[in-house]
Design a protein around this motif. Sequence first.
Motif, short mmCIF file in Angstrom:
data_model
loop_
_atom_site.label_atom_id
_atom_site.label_comp_id
_atom_site.label_asym_id
_atom_site.label_seq_id
_atom_site.Cartn_x
_atom_site.Cartn_y
_atom_site.Cartn_z
N VAL A 33 0.84 -1.21 0.00
CA VAL A 33 0.00 0.00 0.00
C VAL A 33 0.87 1.26 0.00
O VAL A 33 0.60 2.22 -0.73
N SER A 34 1.93 1.25 0.80
CA SER A 34 2.82 2.42 0.86
C SER A 34 3.53 2.65 -0.47
O SER A 34 3.68 3.80 -0.91
N LEU A 35 3.95 1.58 -1.10
CA LEU A 35 4.60 1.70 -2.41
C LEU A 35 3.66 2.31 -3.43
O LEU A 35 4.01 3.24 -4.17
N ALA A 36 2.42 1.80 -3.48
CA ALA A 36 1.45 2.32 -4.44
C ALA A 36 1.11 3.78 -4.16
O ALA A 36 1.02 4.61 -5.07
N ALA A 37 0.94 4.11 -2.87
CA ALA A 37 0.61 5.49 -2.51
C ALA A 37 1.76 6.42 -2.85
O ALA A 37 1.55 7.54 -3.35
N GLY A 38 2.98 5.99 -2.61
CA GLY A 38 4.14 6.82 -2.92
C GLY A 38 4.26 7.10 -4.41
O GLY A 38 4.55 8.24 -4.82
N LEU A 39 4.03 6.08 -5.22
CA LEU A 39 4.10 6.27 -6.66
C LEU A 39 2.99 7.21 -7.14
O LEU A 39 3.18 7.98 -8.10
N ALA A 40 1.83 7.16 -6.49
CA ALA A 40 0.73 8.03 -6.88
C ALA A 40 0.97 9.47 -6.45
O ALA A 40 0.65 10.41 -7.19
N ILE A 41 1.58 9.67 -5.27
CA ILE A 41 1.84 11.02 -4.77
C ILE A 41 2.91 11.71 -5.60
O ILE A 41 2.79 12.88 -5.99
N GLY A 42 4.00 10.99 -5.86
CA GLY A 42 5.10 11.56 -6.63
C GLY A 42 5.91 12.56 -5.83
O GLY A 42 5.64 12.84 -4.65
N GLY A 43 6.92 13.12 -6.44
CA GLY A 43 7.77 14.09 -5.79
C GLY A 43 8.66 13.47 -4.73
O GLY A 43 8.76 12.24 -4.59
N GLN A 44 9.30 14.29 -3.93
CA GLN A 44 10.23 13.81 -2.91
C GLN A 44 9.51 13.02 -1.82
O GLN A 44 10.00 11.97 -1.38
N VAL A 45 8.34 13.50 -1.40
CA VAL A 45 7.58 12.79 -0.37
C VAL A 45 7.10 11.44 -0.89
O VAL A 45 7.20 10.41 -0.21
N GLY A 46 6.58 11.42 -2.09
CA GLY A 46 6.09 10.17 -2.67
C GLY A 46 7.20 9.15 -2.84
O GLY A 46 7.02 7.96 -2.57
N ALA A 47 8.37 9.60 -3.30
CA ALA A 47 9.50 8.69 -3.47
C ALA A 47 9.93 8.09 -2.13
O ALA A 47 10.29 6.91 -2.04
N ALA A 48 9.86 8.90 -1.06
CA ALA A 48 10.23 8.40 0.27
C ALA A 48 9.27 7.31 0.73
O ALA A 48 9.69 6.27 1.25
N PHE A 49 7.98 7.52 0.51
CA PHE A 49 7.01 6.51 0.95
C PHE A 49 7.07 5.26 0.08
O PHE A 49 6.81 4.15 0.56
N ALA A 50 7.41 5.42 -1.19
CA ALA A 50 7.60 4.24 -2.04
C ALA A 50 8.79 3.42 -1.54
O ALA A 50 8.73 2.19 -1.46
N GLY A 51 9.88 4.10 -1.21
CA GLY A 51 11.05 3.41 -0.67
C GLY A 51 10.73 2.71 0.65
O GLY A 51 11.17 1.59 0.89
N LEU A 52 9.96 3.38 1.50
CA LEU A 52 9.57 2.77 2.77
C LEU A 52 8.77 1.50 2.54
O LEU A 52 8.97 0.49 3.23
N GLY A 53 7.88 1.52 1.56
CA GLY A 53 7.08 0.33 1.26
C GLY A 53 7.92 -0.87 0.87
O GLY A 53 7.60 -2.00 1.22
#
Length: 429
Positions: free
Chosen positions: A111-131
């Motif tokens: 879920v975190s990976l998908a949300a990060g890719l959808a958000i984009g930008g620096q914050v989104g990339a961080a949440f994708a990495g966390l996932g």
Amino acid sequence: MTAEGEETTTPPGPARRGVVGRLSWGLADQAASSLSNFVVGVYVARSLGLTAFGVFSLAWVTYGVVLNVSRGLATDPLVVRFSGVPEAVWRGAVARSSGTALLVGTGIGTVSLAAGLAIGGQVGAAFAGLGVVLPGLLLQDAWRYAFFAAGVGRKAFVNDVVWGVALVPAMVVAARVGTVTAFLLAWGGAAAVAGAYGWLQSGIRPRPGGARDWHRDHRDLGYRYLAENVGVSGAGQIRAYGLGVIVGVGAVGVVRGAELLLGPFLAILMGLSLVTVAEAARVLRQAPHRLGPFCFLLGGGQAVAALLWGAVLLLVPDRLGELVLGDVWSSAAELIVPVTLGVAAAGLGTGAASGLRALAAARRSLRSQLFASACYVTGGLGGAVAGGVVGSAWGAAAASVCGSAVWWLQLRAALRERQDHSVPEVRNP
């Protein structure tokens, strides 16, 4: 051999040494874990600046929420119900518990990976990495709790040392890339190495397929511990997000910087928390009347230690602080007093929380945690509106004091309730 009906007791000397030994391994293990986290935090703060460190801190706080979900569903019931049990029983429980943690990490990580890719930008990339790294992070934590439930804290310590060693080359690579995501992947990737090593240490294969049985057998504790744990970290996450909206993302980094300054003491607090529930459960089985004093000594000692460490921090010269935290130091130093008071109050409350966990008084502990979390969010965000970052810190400190008082009131009520139930009923002939 003993005569039938005769009780066997452990001599007080060896029993006391056993408790001290297990607590010592808990401190050593958390020292290794906290040192790794401290180095990562300092490295990111110095390498990426205040704003990027704020983004990193948002991901870190979110990880804390997920970690507490895993603990509530997987490892907290393990510690309460399988501390000091026969090895065969422990191994079966650990297989299902660690499998549950791995399943939680995989599900929420997706879920975190998908949300990060959808958000984009620096914050989104961080949440994708966390996932990506959540499964390894949660599996590594599950081994730590499993080892402490078995009373072999030295294995947890070795596992955290492996994590720290694996961090060295990973952080070197992350520094060359120079992004928040790279640091998150390095940190979580090293945890995955330690998680794999925990499999070798224990000789137990995690069984995600056993998660359903584990949940069914322990849902009476799991649901309440899940709500309680999410209340802890969820309140921190809401405060962090709210602080970012009210004051700015950089303010989140300032608060995290102040928490890093308390890192050595927090290592003690977290290290003790790994073993205190198991030890309190042992005290309850062996000498129930000692549970209250044990919890008070535990909580009071942590509170005093926090105050002493905060006093030391006030004497740190600015030059040394800037050497550690860089540009974050000047703002973080203003929060030392309120953050120290808040941590001291939380440490005092931890003693009562351990007692409630040992008593399996999940309803009382949930009630206490929900109240403390509500106070924390209200105080932290209300203080932010009234006085920015400093106001938020003082509001959170006041909330911790109120929360600690409630924890102790609930423990006293639980102990009195247990004593009343243990008194045999007197019947007239």
